[in-house]
Motif scaffolding. Structure first.
Motif, mmCIF file in Angstrom:
data_model
loop_
_atom_site.group_PDB
_atom_site.id
_atom_site.type_symbol
_atom_site.label_atom_id
_atom_site.label_comp_id
_atom_site.label_asym_id
_atom_site.label_seq_id
_atom_site.Cartn_x
_atom_site.Cartn_y
_atom_site.Cartn_z
ATOM 1 N N PRO A 19 0.829 -1.209 0.000
ATOM 2 C CA PRO A 19 0.000 0.000 0.000
ATOM 3 C C PRO A 19 0.866 1.263 0.000
ATOM 4 C CG PRO A 19 -0.728 -1.558 1.674
ATOM 5 C CD PRO A 19 0.567 -2.070 1.157
ATOM 6 N N VAL A 20 0.350 2.312 -0.647
ATOM 7 C CA VAL A 20 1.068 3.583 -0.741
ATOM 8 C C VAL A 20 0.564 4.522 0.350
ATOM 9 C CG1 VAL A 20 1.503 5.619 -2.162
ATOM 10 C CG2 VAL A 20 1.488 3.345 -3.206
ATOM 11 N N LEU A 21 1.493 5.131 1.053
ATOM 12 C CA LEU A 21 1.169 6.136 2.065
ATOM 13 C C LEU A 21 1.534 7.508 1.515
ATOM 14 C CD1 LEU A 21 2.547 4.424 5.306
ATOM 15 C CD2 LEU A 21 0.210 4.402 4.422
ATOM 16 N N SER A 22 0.583 8.423 1.506
ATOM 17 C CA SER A 22 0.850 9.767 1.013
ATOM 18 C C SER A 22 1.754 10.513 1.971
ATOM 19 C CB SER A 22 -0.463 10.536 0.841
ATOM 20 O OG SER A 22 -1.024 10.828 2.114
ATOM 21 N N ARG A 23 2.320 11.603 1.480
ATOM 22 C CA ARG A 23 3.183 12.421 2.320
ATOM 23 C C ARG A 23 2.416 12.928 3.540
ATOM 24 N NH1 ARG A 23 6.220 16.988 -0.835
ATOM 25 N NH2 ARG A 23 7.167 15.107 -1.709
ATOM 26 N N GLN A 24 1.157 13.295 3.335
ATOM 27 C CA GLN A 24 0.383 13.814 4.458
ATOM 28 C C GLN A 24 0.047 12.717 5.463
ATOM 29 O OE1 GLN A 24 -2.074 17.139 3.716
ATOM 30 N NE2 GLN A 24 -3.772 16.396 4.980
ATOM 31 N N THR A 25 -0.166 11.501 4.976
ATOM 32 C CA THR A 25 -0.395 10.387 5.893
ATOM 33 C C THR A 25 0.847 10.116 6.728
ATOM 34 O OG1 THR A 25 -1.981 9.373 4.378
ATOM 35 C CG2 THR A 25 -1.014 7.949 6.038
ATOM 36 N N LEU A 26 2.021 10.177 6.094
ATOM 37 C CA LEU A 26 3.271 10.008 6.837
ATOM 38 C C LEU A 26 3.445 11.134 7.853
ATOM 39 C CD1 LEU A 26 5.651 8.948 3.928
ATOM 40 C CD2 LEU A 26 4.741 7.489 5.738
ATOM 41 N N ASN A 27 3.037 12.330 7.479
ATOM 42 C CA ASN A 27 3.112 13.457 8.405
ATOM 43 C C ASN A 27 2.280 13.205 9.649
ATOM 44 O OD1 ASN A 27 1.442 16.133 9.193
ATOM 45 N ND2 ASN A 27 3.576 16.674 8.780
ATOM 46 N N ARG A 28 1.050 12.757 9.450
ATOM 47 C CA ARG A 28 0.173 12.543 10.608
ATOM 48 C C ARG A 28 0.676 11.402 11.488
ATOM 49 N NH1 ARG A 28 -1.016 16.689 8.293
ATOM 50 N NH2 ARG A 28 -3.138 17.532 8.149
ATOM 51 N N ALA A 29 1.229 10.364 10.869
ATOM 52 C CA ALA A 29 1.800 9.272 11.659
ATOM 53 C C ALA A 29 2.958 9.769 12.512
ATOM 54 C CB ALA A 29 2.259 8.143 10.735
ATOM 55 N N LEU A 30 3.826 10.569 11.909
ATOM 56 C CA LEU A 30 4.967 11.104 12.647
ATOM 57 C C LEU A 30 4.511 12.002 13.789
ATOM 58 C CD1 LEU A 30 8.004 11.620 13.003
ATOM 59 C CD2 LEU A 30 7.806 13.426 11.268
#
Length: 363
Positions: free
Chosen positions: A3-14
């Motif tokens: 699955p692909v994680l968008s940059r914004q999804t990675l931001n929220r995870a961080l």
């Protein structure tokens, strides 16, 4: 395909794992353990980092943990000073030993040609365990014993081969002194743990994931971690970013929706969230990074809006007045200006309680 994680999804995870989506109600010691390394080149940044992340954070709590030897300041990832728990100090340092040795050779190899590094380290350990020493004091004493070598090259040998912690009052809120060092084993009355790169990677992912192999290596200042991640692969989830780079994560780690609301945050200098990845675009653009990361190694205090760096700030003190000067990189909306002003007022109340007046100035 993963699955692909968008940059914004990675931001929220961080942001979620860094306790920056909402302040946590957790003991300070537990927060330091979870965050797995707070940048601490200067005394105050860890305090600002925890103020941003914890409800009702009182700086005296962290100072007491330092005094009680439950957290320490020590050179670790990327050979820079970090604040970590005593347990993490003893477990992380052996994992990073080889990379610190390579750093010593790269920086001081020519100056140390012909030197007996084992003898230098052994004598240095003896000195700092007799009495905590500043960098200059340690270098001068080593130069007396090992003539022909510069003090500025001898002291790094000890720092590389002996885990040196900075003792109080260095690092205490409002009373920090010069950095004086002793060995971690002496200060903590404990030996170093057996090195486990696997444990380090798992802890890193809990605090900073999802992440690529390059991200982990950039954070740690190490190479050859791909084989470590491969051994862990059966225990991890695998994703890809929008450029197709493989990312790894813990199965039970939080990954909020990309549209999760984000509060304004005023991160202090050297905040670890800006230094934890090879690809930092999940939280700061390449353009803005050039303004934050200075050529002399300072990483400026930043404003997070919408989860990403949108400006920088500094506190100016003059005649009993404390001003939080905010420099936006692009114009703030009216709502963002109001939120920055409100958060700035809270920060001044924390960082400059002695000032007779406070002001937030958005330039």
């Amino acid at each position: 395909m993963a699955p692909v994680l968008s940059r914004q999804t990675l931001n929220r995870a961080l942001l979620s794992r860094q306790l920056l989506l909402r302040r946590a109600r957790t003991p300070v010691h537990d927060a330091v353990a979870h965050l797995f390394g707070l940048q601490a080149q200067a005394p105050n940044p860890p305090y600002v980092a925890l103020w941003n992340r914890l409800e009702d954070f009182a700086p005296g709590e962290l100072s007491q943990l330092i005094t009680d030897r439950r957290v320490v300041r020590i050179s670790l990832m990327r050979s820079t000073i970090h604040l970590v728990t005593a347990e993490d100090c003893l477990s992380l340092r052996p994992v990073l030993a080889a990379s610190m040795e390579r750093g010593l050779a790269a920086a001081y190899g020519k100056q140390l040609t012909g030197a007996d590094l084992d003898a230098i380290a052994a004598y240095g350990r003896e000195l700092v365990e007799q009495q905590p020493l500043t960098w200059a004091e340690l270098g001068a004493l080593l130069a007396e014993r090992f003539p022909g070598f510069e003090a500025g090259a001898l002291a790094p040998v000890v720092r590389t081969r002996v885990p040196l912690v900075q003792v109080p009052p260095r690092g205490l809120w409002g009373s920090s002194g010069q950095a004086a060092h002793t060995s971690a084993e002496s200060w903590l009355s404990a030996g170093l743990a057996e090195p486990s790169a696997e444990d380090m990677v798992l802890r890193y992912l809990a605090a900073y994931g999802p992440a690529s192999v390059r991200d982990v290596q950039a954070w740690a200042g190490m190479t050859r971690l791909k084989e470590v991640v491969e051994r862990l692969r059966p225990r991890l989830l695998v994703f890809r970013d929008e450029q197709g780079v493989e990312l790894f994560d813990l199965p039970d780690a939080p990954r909020p929706d990309a549209d999760e609301p984000t509060p304004v945050r005023l991160l202090g200098e050297f905040d670890s969230v800006l230094l934890a990845h090879a690809d930092r675009t999940r939280i700061i653009s390449d353009e803005h990074r050039k303004r934050i990361f200075t050529i002399n190694g300072i990483i400026r205090a930043t404003v997070l809006i919408g989860g990403s760096v949108a400006g920088m700030w500094r506190v100016e003190r003059e005649r009993g007045r404390a001003v939080l000067a905010v420099e936006p990189f692009t114009p703030f909306s009216a709502a963002d200006r109001a939120a920055v002003a409100e958060e700035g007022a809270r920060l001044l109340a924390f960082a400059a309680p002695e000032a007779a007046s406070h002001e937030v100035l958005i330039t």
